[in-house]
Motif scaffolding. Structure first.
Motif, PDB file in Angstrom:
ATOM      1  N   GLY A 245       8.175   1.806  -5.975  1.00  0.00           N
ATOM      2  CA  GLY A 245       8.397   0.875  -4.878  1.00  0.00           C
ATOM      3  C   GLY A 245       7.403  -0.270  -4.835  1.00  0.00           C
ATOM      4  O   GLY A 245       7.123  -0.801  -3.762  1.00  0.00           O
ATOM      5  N   LEU A 246       6.882  -0.653  -5.982  1.00  0.00           N
ATOM      6  CA  LEU A 246       5.916  -1.738  -6.037  1.00  0.00           C
ATOM      7  C   LEU A 246       6.483  -2.993  -6.687  1.00  0.00           C
ATOM      8  O   LEU A 246       5.726  -3.860  -7.112  1.00  0.00           O
ATOM      9  CB  LEU A 246       4.663  -1.294  -6.818  1.00  0.00           C
TER      10      LEU A 246
ATOM     11  N   ILE B  67      -1.453  -0.047  -9.360  1.00  0.00           N
ATOM     12  CA  ILE B  67      -2.110  -1.257  -8.861  1.00  0.00           C
ATOM     13  C   ILE B  67      -3.418  -1.510  -9.608  1.00  0.00           C
ATOM     14  O   ILE B  67      -3.778  -2.659  -9.879  1.00  0.00           O
ATOM     15  CB  ILE B  67      -2.331  -1.168  -7.330  1.00  0.00           C
ATOM     16  N   GLU B  68      -4.104  -0.440  -9.990  1.00  0.00           N
ATOM     17  CA  GLU B  68      -5.348  -0.565 -10.749  1.00  0.00           C
ATOM     18  C   GLU B  68      -5.115  -1.011 -12.189  1.00  0.00           C
ATOM     19  O   GLU B  68      -6.067  -1.294 -12.913  1.00  0.00           O
ATOM     20  CB  GLU B  68      -6.106   0.758 -10.746  1.00  0.00           C
TER      21      GLU B  68
ATOM     22  N   LEU C 278       8.738  -0.771 -15.167  1.00  0.00           N
ATOM     23  CA  LEU C 278       9.593   0.379 -14.860  1.00  0.00           C
ATOM     24  C   LEU C 278       8.927   1.298 -13.838  1.00  0.00           C
ATOM     25  O   LEU C 278       9.568   1.753 -12.884  1.00  0.00           O
ATOM     26  CB  LEU C 278       9.907   1.161 -16.136  1.00  0.00           C
ATOM     27  N   LEU C 279       7.656   1.578 -14.037  1.00  0.00           N
ATOM     28  CA  LEU C 279       6.949   2.477 -13.122  1.00  0.00           C
ATOM     29  C   LEU C 279       6.763   1.846 -11.749  1.00  0.00           C
ATOM     30  O   LEU C 279       6.889   2.525 -10.727  1.00  0.00           O
ATOM     31  CB  LEU C 279       5.604   2.888 -13.716  1.00  0.00           C
ATOM     32  N   ARG C 280       6.501   0.552 -11.706  1.00  0.00           N
ATOM     33  CA  ARG C 280       6.384  -0.126 -10.413  1.00  0.00           C
ATOM     34  C   ARG C 280       7.710  -0.065  -9.656  1.00  0.00           C
ATOM     35  O   ARG C 280       7.718   0.102  -8.435  1.00  0.00           O
ATOM     36  CB  ARG C 280       5.923  -1.569 -10.583  1.00  0.00           C
ATOM     37  N   ASP C 281       8.824  -0.206 -10.374  1.00  0.00           N
ATOM     38  CA  ASP C 281      10.132  -0.066  -9.733  1.00  0.00           C
ATOM     39  C   ASP C 281      10.293   1.332  -9.143  1.00  0.00           C
ATOM     40  O   ASP C 281      10.754   1.490  -8.014  1.00  0.00           O
ATOM     41  CB  ASP C 281      11.262  -0.339 -10.724  1.00  0.00           C
ATOM     42  N   LEU C 282       9.912   2.349  -9.897  1.00  0.00           N
ATOM     43  CA  LEU C 282      10.029   3.729  -9.429  1.00  0.00           C
ATOM     44  C   LEU C 282       9.166   3.999  -8.202  1.00  0.00           C
ATOM     45  O   LEU C 282       9.556   4.754  -7.311  1.00  0.00           O
ATOM     46  CB  LEU C 282       9.624   4.710 -10.536  1.00  0.00           C
TER      47      LEU C 282
END
Length: 89
Positions: A79-80, A61-62, A73-77
């Motif tokens: 849950g964002l 988020i930062e 990809l990381l947001r998907d992992l």
């Protein structure tokens, strides 16, 4: 004296699966793995008591993942993912 960080079994399994999935991603996968490693190192070096998953969400988020494909990809992992269909258009 600093508190000792420890990941739960669920967090360790999460990282294993995340690594496998990111390795398969053709666009952004390798750089996402780099950012995931940076995230783990940042969590381990932080003085806070926040668990890894919560720390990872805040880290994303930062805006610490500077690559758009890797960030996605990381947001998907974590849950964002953007669930608002109006923003997806």
């Amino acid at each position: 004296m600093l508190s000792r960080k420890s990941m739960s079994e669920l967090e360790r399994q999460f990282l294993k699966v995340a690594g496998e999935e990111l390795a398969k991603a053709k666009i952004g996968g390798p750089i996402a793995m780099m950012y995931l490693l940076d995230m783990v190192a940042s969590w381990h070096g932080s003085r806070g008591e926040l668990g890894f998953h919560d720390f990872g969400q805040r880290w994303l988020i930062e805006g610490n993942a500077k690559s758009k494909p890797a960030d996605r990809l990381l947001r998907d992992l974590f849950g964002l993912s953007d669930l608002d269909p109006r923003k997806a258009a």
